[in-house]
Write an enzyme that holds these catalytic residues in place. Structure first.
Site, PDB file in Angstrom:
ATOM      1  N   ALA A   7     137.377  46.829  32.583  1.00 23.31           N
ATOM      2  CA  ALA A   7     138.794  47.166  32.812  1.00 23.31           C
ATOM      3  C   ALA A   7     138.803  48.057  34.049  1.00 23.31           C
ATOM      4  O   ALA A   7     138.787  49.271  33.946  1.00 23.31           O
ATOM      5  CB  ALA A   7     139.359  47.876  31.586  1.00 23.31           C
ATOM      6  N   ALA A   8     138.805  47.437  35.216  1.00 21.71           N
ATOM      7  CA  ALA A   8     138.273  48.114  36.401  1.00 21.71           C
ATOM      8  C   ALA A   8     139.285  48.805  37.320  1.00 21.71           C
ATOM      9  O   ALA A   8     138.919  49.727  38.045  1.00 21.71           O
ATOM     10  CB  ALA A   8     137.459  47.118  37.222  1.00 21.71           C
ATOM     11  N   ALA A   9     140.534  48.344  37.354  1.00 21.86           N
ATOM     12  CA  ALA A   9     141.465  48.871  38.365  1.00 21.86           C
ATOM     13  C   ALA A   9     141.909  50.297  38.030  1.00 21.86           C
ATOM     14  O   ALA A   9     142.056  50.615  36.851  1.00 21.86           O
ATOM     15  CB  ALA A   9     142.685  47.961  38.467  1.00 21.86           C
ATOM     16  N   PRO A  10     142.132  51.148  39.021  1.00 19.07           N
ATOM     17  CA  PRO A  10     142.088  50.894  40.469  1.00 19.07           C
ATOM     18  C   PRO A  10     140.686  50.971  41.092  1.00 19.07           C
ATOM     19  O   PRO A  10     140.566  50.941  42.305  1.00 19.07           O
ATOM     20  CB  PRO A  10     142.981  51.998  41.028  1.00 19.07           C
ATOM     21  CG  PRO A  10     142.780  53.136  40.075  1.00 19.07           C
ATOM     22  CD  PRO A  10     142.603  52.513  38.716  1.00 19.07           C
ATOM     23  N   SER A  52     138.099  53.414  40.505  1.00 21.30           N
ATOM     24  CA  SER A  52     137.424  54.711  40.701  1.00 21.30           C
ATOM     25  C   SER A  52     135.970  54.620  40.258  1.00 21.30           C
ATOM     26  O   SER A  52     135.053  55.078  40.948  1.00 21.30           O
ATOM     27  CB  SER A  52     138.097  55.807  39.871  1.00 21.30           C
ATOM     28  OG  SER A  52     139.471  55.770  40.027  1.00 21.30           O
ATOM     29  N   LYS A  53     135.780  54.014  39.075  1.00 15.80           N
ATOM     30  CA  LYS A  53     134.417  53.986  38.524  1.00 15.80           C
ATOM     31  C   LYS A  53     133.603  52.839  39.116  1.00 15.80           C
ATOM     32  O   LYS A  53     132.392  52.949  39.244  1.00 15.80           O
ATOM     33  CB  LYS A  53     134.481  53.930  37.000  1.00 15.80           C
ATOM     34  CG  LYS A  53     135.198  55.143  36.428  1.00 15.80           C
ATOM     35  CD  LYS A  53     135.285  55.162  34.944  1.00 15.80           C
ATOM     36  CE  LYS A  53     136.209  56.279  34.471  1.00 15.80           C
ATOM     37  NZ  LYS A  53     137.639  56.022  34.753  1.00 15.80           N
ATOM     38  N   ASP A  91     141.960  38.571  31.662  1.00 12.66           N
ATOM     39  CA  ASP A  91     141.905  39.367  30.433  1.00 12.66           C
ATOM     40  C   ASP A  91     140.442  39.354  29.976  1.00 12.66           C
ATOM     41  O   ASP A  91     139.897  38.290  29.666  1.00 12.66           O
ATOM     42  CB  ASP A  91     142.818  38.723  29.378  1.00 12.66           C
ATOM     43  CG  ASP A  91     142.895  39.567  28.120  1.00 12.66           C
ATOM     44  OD1 ASP A  91     141.883  40.217  27.779  1.00 12.66           O
ATOM     45  OD2 ASP A  91     143.951  39.560  27.480  1.00 12.66           O
ATOM     46  N   CYS A  94     140.673  57.892  28.255  1.00 10.11           N
ATOM     47  CA  CYS A  94     141.284  59.194  28.543  1.00 10.11           C
ATOM     48  C   CYS A  94     142.187  59.573  27.369  1.00 10.11           C
ATOM     49  O   CYS A  94     143.263  60.128  27.560  1.00 10.11           O
ATOM     50  CB  CYS A  94     141.993  59.225  29.889  1.00 10.11           C
ATOM     51  SG  CYS A  94     143.272  58.007  30.094  1.00 10.11           S
TER      52      CYS A  94
HETATM   53  N1  SAM Z   1     138.222  51.988  35.121  1.00 10.26           N
HETATM   54  C1  SAM Z   1     139.386  52.243  35.925  1.00 10.26           C
HETATM   55  C2  SAM Z   1     139.045  53.275  36.969  1.00 10.26           C
HETATM   56  O1  SAM Z   1     138.152  54.068  36.769  1.00 10.26           O
HETATM   57  O2  SAM Z   1     139.696  53.251  38.038  1.00 10.26           O
HETATM   58  C3  SAM Z   1     140.575  52.675  35.084  1.00 10.26           C
HETATM   59  C4  SAM Z   1     140.883  51.677  34.011  1.00 10.26           C
HETATM   60  S1  SAM Z   1     142.398  51.949  33.183  1.00 10.26           S
HETATM   61  C5  SAM Z   1     141.933  53.144  32.024  1.00 10.26           C
HETATM   62  C6  SAM Z   1     142.481  50.494  32.219  1.00 10.26           C
HETATM   63  C7  SAM Z   1     142.712  49.234  32.993  1.00 10.26           C
HETATM   64  O3  SAM Z   1     142.497  48.130  32.115  1.00 10.26           O
HETATM   65  C8  SAM Z   1     144.119  49.035  33.539  1.00 10.26           C
HETATM   66  O4  SAM Z   1     144.047  48.752  34.921  1.00 10.26           O
HETATM   67  C9  SAM Z   1     144.660  47.830  32.785  1.00 10.26           C
HETATM   68  O5  SAM Z   1     145.522  47.019  33.571  1.00 10.26           O
HETATM   69  C10 SAM Z   1     143.389  47.096  32.446  1.00 10.26           C
HETATM   70  N2  SAM Z   1     143.426  46.222  31.247  1.00 10.26           N
HETATM   71  C11 SAM Z   1     144.181  46.353  30.141  1.00 10.26           C
HETATM   72  N3  SAM Z   1     143.894  45.385  29.254  1.00 10.26           N
HETATM   73  C12 SAM Z   1     142.921  44.637  29.814  1.00 10.26           C
HETATM   74  C13 SAM Z   1     142.208  43.489  29.404  1.00 10.26           C
HETATM   75  N4  SAM Z   1     142.457  42.918  28.220  1.00 10.26           N
HETATM   76  N5  SAM Z   1     141.292  42.947  30.232  1.00 10.26           N
HETATM   77  C14 SAM Z   1     141.038  43.514  31.441  1.00 10.26           C
HETATM   78  N6  SAM Z   1     141.697  44.603  31.891  1.00 10.26           N
HETATM   79  C15 SAM Z   1     142.616  45.155  31.092  1.00 10.26           C
END
Ligand code: SAM
Length: 301
Positions: A117-120, A122-123, A168, A238
Site C-alpha cells: 500500500a505504497a502511495a505517496p 515515503s517508505k 487492489d 498510523c
Molecule cells: N506507505 C505509504 C507511504 O509511506 O507513503 C502510505 C500508505 S497509506 C497508509 C495507505 C495507502 O493504501 C493509501 O494510499 C491507499 O490508497 C492505499 N490502499 C488502500 N487500500 C488498498 C488496497 N486494497 N490495495 C492497495 N492499496 C490500498
C-alpha cells in the site's frame, strides 16, 4: 464528543489504555509537531544537508536512532518546500514515526520487496535509499491519483528500481513471491488525529475503524500468501487501536502462520511507548514529536 474527540474513540481508548494513558494520548492529539525530514541518500549526504541548514541559519536536532533524519526547529514546512534541496529531491519531508518501518525491514541489495500500500511513496523511496537503490521494489497502490503521486515522488527522489502497480493488493496474483513484504496498511489514522480538526466527528467514525480492520485483515492474509516461507515482513499502521493492530495479527500468530520478531523498542527513548498486547511490537503514542504509530516485524512460518 468527549474531550473534543468522538465518544466511541474515547471509550475505545479508555478500554484499551485506561484513564491516565488516555489523557496522555489526548494531550498528544493537541500538539503541533516540528518539521522533520530525512536526507535522500540517493542524491545527498546528511553532512551536506546539515551544512546547508547551518548556512541558512535553520537550526535542527539529530535523531538518535537515524543518522539521516533531522528535526528542524525555527522554520515551517512552506519555507522548506521553497528550498532547492527540497525541490530537487535531496531531502524528503516525513514524520519520524513513518521512518521506522523501512528501518525495521532493512532492505538489502537484490531483495525482491513488495510494498503493498505504497502511495505517496515515503517508505518506498526510503527503502530504496536504505538499499542504495539496489533492492527491487514492487509498489502497489489501489488509488490511481495517489499512484501518480507515488510515481512523481519516485522520479523526484531518483528511486528507479521500482515497478508501480495500480491495483487492489488483495487481488494480486498468488503466483508472485517476495523476499520481504511491507504492509503499511490503510487505517483510521487514530494515531494522527488533531483535536483542532473541526470535521473530526464526521470523518472519524466507528464505521471507518471497522472498515479499516476488515481491509487490514484481508491485506495481511494476502501478504502472507505472497511472502516466501521463513522470510520477514513488516506490518504498520498510523493507528493506536488494538482493533487495527494486535487484533489483526493475533489470529495469524495463533494459527502459526506468523511469528513475531521482537523490535528493540528501547532505542525510541524520546517517544511515548504505549503498552501492546503482543510482546515485541512497537506502539508509539502521539506526542509533540511523534505521530501515533504501530509497527510489528513478523516471520512467515
Ligand atoms: N506507505 C505509504 C507511504 O509511506 O507513503 C502510505 C500508505 S497509506 C497508509 C495507505 C495507502 O493504501 C493509501 O494510499 C491507499 O490508497 C492505499 N490502499 C488502500 N487500500 C488498498 C488496497 N486494497 N490495495 C492497495 N492499496 C490500498
Amino acid at each position: 464528543m468527549i474531550n473534543n474527540i468522538p465518544n466511541f474513540l474515547y471509550h475505545l481508548l479508555i478500554e484499551q489504555y485506561g484513564e491516565n494513558l488516555t489523557n496522555t494520548i489526548l494531550e498528544g492529539y493537541s500538539q503541533k509537531r516540528p518539521v522533520t525530514l530525512r536526507a535522500n541518500t540517493l542524491k545527498a549526504d546528511i553532512t551536506d544537508i546539515k551544512n546547508i541548514f547551518d548556512k541558512l541559519q535553520i537550526s535542527y536536532k539529530e535523531v538518535s536512532w537515524y543518522k539521516d533524519a533531522l528535526i528542524l526547529e525555527n522554520t515551517s514546512e512552506d519555507q522548506i518546500k521553497n528550498l532547492e534541496i527540497y525541490q530537487n529531491g535531496e531531502i524528503y519531508l516525513q514524520s519520524l514515526s513513518s521512518m521506522i518501518p523501512p528501518l525495521v525491514i532493512s532492505p538489502k541489495e537484490n531483495e525482491n520487496i513488495l510494498d503493498m500500500a505504497a502511495a505517496p511513496g515515503s517508505k518506498t523511496t526510503q527503502m530504496l535509499a536504505l538499499s542504495q537503490n539496489k533492492a527491487f521494489i514492487t509498489a502497489c497502490e489501489k488509488n490511481k491519483i495517489r499512484a501518480e503521486r507515488l510515481q512523481y515522488n519516485l522520479n523526484k527522489q531518483g528511486a528507479n528500481r521500482v515497478n508501480v502497480m495500480i491495483k487492489d493488493a488483495r487481488q494480486l496474483d498468488d503466483f508472485f513471491s517476495f523476499d520481504k513484504v511491507l504492509l503499511d496498511a490503510p487505517c483510521s489514522g487514530s494515531g494522527t488525529i488533531s483535536i483542532f480538526d473541526k470535521k473530526l466527528e464526521s470523518t472519524f467514525t466507528e464505521d471507518l475503524v471497522n472498515r479499516s480492520s476488515k481491509v487490514q485483515h484481508d491485506l495481511l492474509k494476502k501478504a502472507i500468501t505472497l511472502l516466501k516461507p521463513g522470510h520477514e515482513m513488516v506490518y504498520s499502521t498510523c493507528s493506536i487501536l488494538a482493533k487495527e493492530n494486535e487484533n489483526i495479527l493475533r489470529k495469524f500468530i495463533d494459527f502459526k502462520q506468523l511469528e513475531i520478531l521482537p523490535i528493540d523498542v528501547s532505542i525510541f527513548s524520546d517517544a511515548i511507548l504505549l503498552p501492546t498486547s503482543i510482546e515485541g511490537t512497537l506502539c508509539i503514542g502521539p506526542s509533540d514529536l511523534y505521530e501515533g504509530f504501530f509497527v510489528a516485524a513478523l516471520r512467515k512460518l
